[in-house]
Enzyme design. Structure first.
Site, short mmCIF file in Angstrom:
data_model
loop_
_atom_site.label_atom_id
_atom_site.label_comp_id
_atom_site.label_asym_id
_atom_site.label_seq_id
_atom_site.Cartn_x
_atom_site.Cartn_y
_atom_site.Cartn_z
N ASN A 94 0.82 -1.21 0.00
CA ASN A 94 0.00 0.00 0.00
C ASN A 94 0.85 1.26 0.00
O ASN A 94 0.56 2.22 -0.71
CB ASN A 94 -0.94 0.00 1.22
N GLU A 129 -5.85 -7.61 5.54
CA GLU A 129 -5.26 -8.58 4.61
C GLU A 129 -5.31 -10.00 5.16
O GLU A 129 -4.54 -10.86 4.75
CB GLU A 129 -3.80 -8.20 4.30
#
Length: 212
Positions: A94, A129
């Protein structure tokens, strides 16, 4: 019992329907009877139970199904395996490539894992995640085999986007449901413990709870 879309002729929009067809002998031949049922509300409910990003069950729906499977497993003295998967260094993805790329990684991960599972297995995104797989009728040997297969499938996955192609790895922890009074929550905690041990030992690996 087939289902599909039917078009309402008065205004041209489509609705999902379920069609049931039965037959019976009648004077002069066989009589077929069909029933068409509007299942729009059922489809809306199913959509609400799934996360928009990955299409997987949300946490509430997953917990409900896990409780049902746990009850059946314990009642019939069968096996139930639990795996928890966590993307390694996902924050780095990210931070380096942006959240849109991170989202695509999660979408492709969900598809890759789903492709390795049986119809009876259940996959959900627990949050962030982290993903969880429930495997009915799966003992410790089968649990480890599947975990290693998932590990290899993710290693081979390439996320290709217009500006970047990247690969990821996952760490996987597993546990089996024990005899009563064990619960799904306890089995999930054991799988989580194994996951974080796997991460502590270097990531990109499988660890089943109770193994040395």
């Amino acid at each position: 019992m087939p289902s599909g879309n039917v078009c309402a002729p008065q205004d041209g929009y489509s609705i999902p329907v379920e069609v049931s067809i039965g037959s019976e002998l009648a004077a002069g031949g066989r009589l077929f009877v069909g029933v068409v049922r509007d299942i729009s509300e059922q489809k809306r409910t199913e959509a609400e139970l799934r996360l928009p990003l990955t299409g997987l069950l949300n946490r509430r729906a997953f917990n409900d199904e896990a409780s049902r499977l746990t009850g059946l497993t314990l009642r019939h003295q069968r096996s139930l395996g639990v795996l928890v998967l966590d993307v390694d260094h996902f924050k780095r993805v990210n931070d380096t490539h942006g959240h849109a790329v991170g989202d695509e990684v999660l979408r492709q991960l969900a598809r890759t894992v789903s492709g390795e599972l049986r119809d009876t297995d259940l996959l959900a995104r627990l949050g962030g995640e982290e993903f969880c797989v429930l495997m009915p009728e799966t003992g410790s040997d089968g649990l480890k085999r599947l975990a290693n297969r998932l590990l290899e499938a993710v290693r081979a996955m390439v996320v290709r986007l217009p500006d970047v192609s990247l690969q990821i790895t996952v760490s996987i922890g597993g546990a089996n449901l024990r005899d009563p009074p064990d619960t799904f929550k306890q089995a999930l905690l054991r799988a989580d413990e194994a996951l974080y041990t796997a991460k502590g030992e270097g990531r990109n690996r499988v660890l089943i709870h109770g193994e040395a």
